[in-house]
Motif scaffolding. Sequence first.
Motif, PDB file in Angstrom:
ATOM      1  N   ASP A  64       0.852  -1.198   0.000  1.00 41.40           N
ATOM      2  CA  ASP A  64       0.000   0.000   0.000  1.00 41.40           C
ATOM      3  C   ASP A  64       0.884   1.242   0.000  1.00 41.40           C
ATOM      4  OD1 ASP A  64      -1.854   1.983   0.246  1.00 41.40           O
ATOM      5  OD2 ASP A  64      -2.591   1.403   2.224  1.00 41.40           O
TER       6      ASP A  64
ATOM      7  N   LYS B 105       0.207   4.171  -0.274  1.00 36.97           N
ATOM      8  CA  LYS B 105      -0.435   5.306   0.381  1.00 36.97           C
ATOM      9  C   LYS B 105      -0.542   5.128   1.894  1.00 36.97           C
ATOM     10  CE  LYS B 105      -1.254   7.616  -3.411  1.00 36.97           C
ATOM     11  NZ  LYS B 105      -0.519   8.888  -3.676  1.00 36.97           N
ATOM     12  N   SER B 106       0.116   4.128   2.429  1.00 36.27           N
ATOM     13  CA  SER B 106       0.084   3.901   3.871  1.00 36.27           C
ATOM     14  C   SER B 106       1.076   4.837   4.558  1.00 36.27           C
ATOM     15  CB  SER B 106       0.415   2.444   4.208  1.00 36.27           C
ATOM     16  OG  SER B 106       0.524   2.276   5.610  1.00 36.27           O
ATOM     17  N   HIS B 107       0.572   5.931   5.097  1.00 31.85           N
ATOM     18  CA  HIS B 107       1.462   6.886   5.769  1.00 31.85           C
ATOM     19  C   HIS B 107       2.098   6.271   7.011  1.00 31.85           C
ATOM     20  CE1 HIS B 107      -2.305   7.445   7.997  1.00 31.85           C
ATOM     21  NE2 HIS B 107      -1.571   7.934   8.978  1.00 31.85           N
TER      22      HIS B 107
ATOM     23  N   GLN C 158       7.590  11.792   2.528  1.00 36.47           N
ATOM     24  CA  GLN C 158       6.568  11.077   1.766  1.00 36.47           C
ATOM     25  C   GLN C 158       5.351  10.781   2.643  1.00 36.47           C
ATOM     26  OE1 GLN C 158       8.121   7.639  -0.262  1.00 36.47           O
ATOM     27  NE2 GLN C 158       6.149   7.139  -1.222  1.00 36.47           N
TER      28      GLN C 158
ATOM     29  N   VAL D 127       1.505  12.042   1.853  1.00 32.62           N
ATOM     30  CA  VAL D 127       0.350  11.142   1.766  1.00 32.62           C
ATOM     31  C   VAL D 127      -0.736  11.581   2.739  1.00 32.62           C
ATOM     32  CG1 VAL D 127      -0.437   8.780   2.220  1.00 32.62           C
ATOM     33  CG2 VAL D 127       1.675   9.172   0.932  1.00 32.62           C
ATOM     34  N   ASN D 128      -0.329  11.963   3.946  1.00 33.71           N
ATOM     35  CA  ASN D 128      -1.284  12.415   4.962  1.00 33.71           C
ATOM     36  C   ASN D 128      -0.791  13.733   5.555  1.00 33.71           C
ATOM     37  OD1 ASN D 128      -3.079  12.858   7.012  1.00 33.71           O
ATOM     38  ND2 ASN D 128      -2.844  10.858   7.984  1.00 33.71           N
TER      39      ASN D 128
END
Length: 361
Positions: free
Chosen positions: A243, A245-247, A272, A276-277
């Motif tokens: 994933d 997008k997993s912060h 990063q 993402v978050n």
Amino acid sequence: MQKTSLFIFLIWFIGSTHWLSAQTDNASLEDSSSTESQISIEAQEKFNDGVTAFEEKNYSAAVNHFTEAINLAPEFAKAYLNRGFAYVELKKSDEAKKDLFKAAEMDNSFHQAYFELAIMAEIDENQDEAILFYSKAIESTQKEYKYYYQRGLIYFAKEEYEKAKADFTSAVNLKKDFSHGYNERGSANRELKDYENAIKDYQLATLHDPSLVIAFNNLGSVYRKKGEFDNAIRAFDSAVKADPKSHLALNNRGYAKFEKGDFNGAIADFKQCVQVNPNYAYGFNNLAAAYIKLEQFKEAVDACNSAVKIDSNYGYAFYNRGIAQEMLRKVPEACEDWLRAAELGVAAAQTYYKNSDCNNQ
């Protein structure tokens, strides 16, 4: 020069409860072909009408039909059970509990009733009652892996890790490819400080579900705890691959790189992470800590500014900003930050404040 302090927020993942609906998991309600032979044909017809309405998601009509069946045959236990399920779908918990209790009282083989009662007890945040009903469901049948799993989650939340481990073991014995079960047992082993078996369980979880980010994160966290930073980074690499997008995975990989001494790598991951978050205050604070290690104090201040903008009560962000401010020779600003951090409960900030030039300001 003061010694730089770092606060890293590492997420220790525990599997989330997945609410399971008894009527859904059992695919269909009982039909008249399997009802008690002494029930009248008319009552069975009303019962079957209720099953049809339920399967069509017309739960109000289902309640009416099951009620008609009960009025015709008060001893019709399955009608109480199914009406209870219909009430659950209608979110009428009091009526559902009454019917499910009645059904279980009439026939203690109705493990589905106990399971649904356990779920409602969890929703009501009554852990002891939930354990009681899960236990009754298990007494009724030892073939449902999810009953052990759900009870194990409660034992874990109560910090009864040996009991949790036993339940997760029963769950995976019943369902050999149950990735969440292995993940949870790994977490129980981790809390019992049995790190080798925790690693084995997390590996099994990821073997059965390569997309289970939570298990890769947990695996990395155990390796990090053992000081095996390269293994930890590889586990977090797998989490990010599963994933991107997993912060949390990005944050944790940055943490491991930081501890390994790869501050530039940590900065890349923390950057990063907050991309993402952008509302993840911990990521900004961790970024600041890495900048401080590389003596990039202005960038550290900017990162801390972002953290406290998101969370104005984030004591460690004020603390680290104070360190960066002091290194930029902005002593009054540093003292103000440390004082605020101390007010927010950061004990080390009070020490910094007392041992610096703050009292002379």
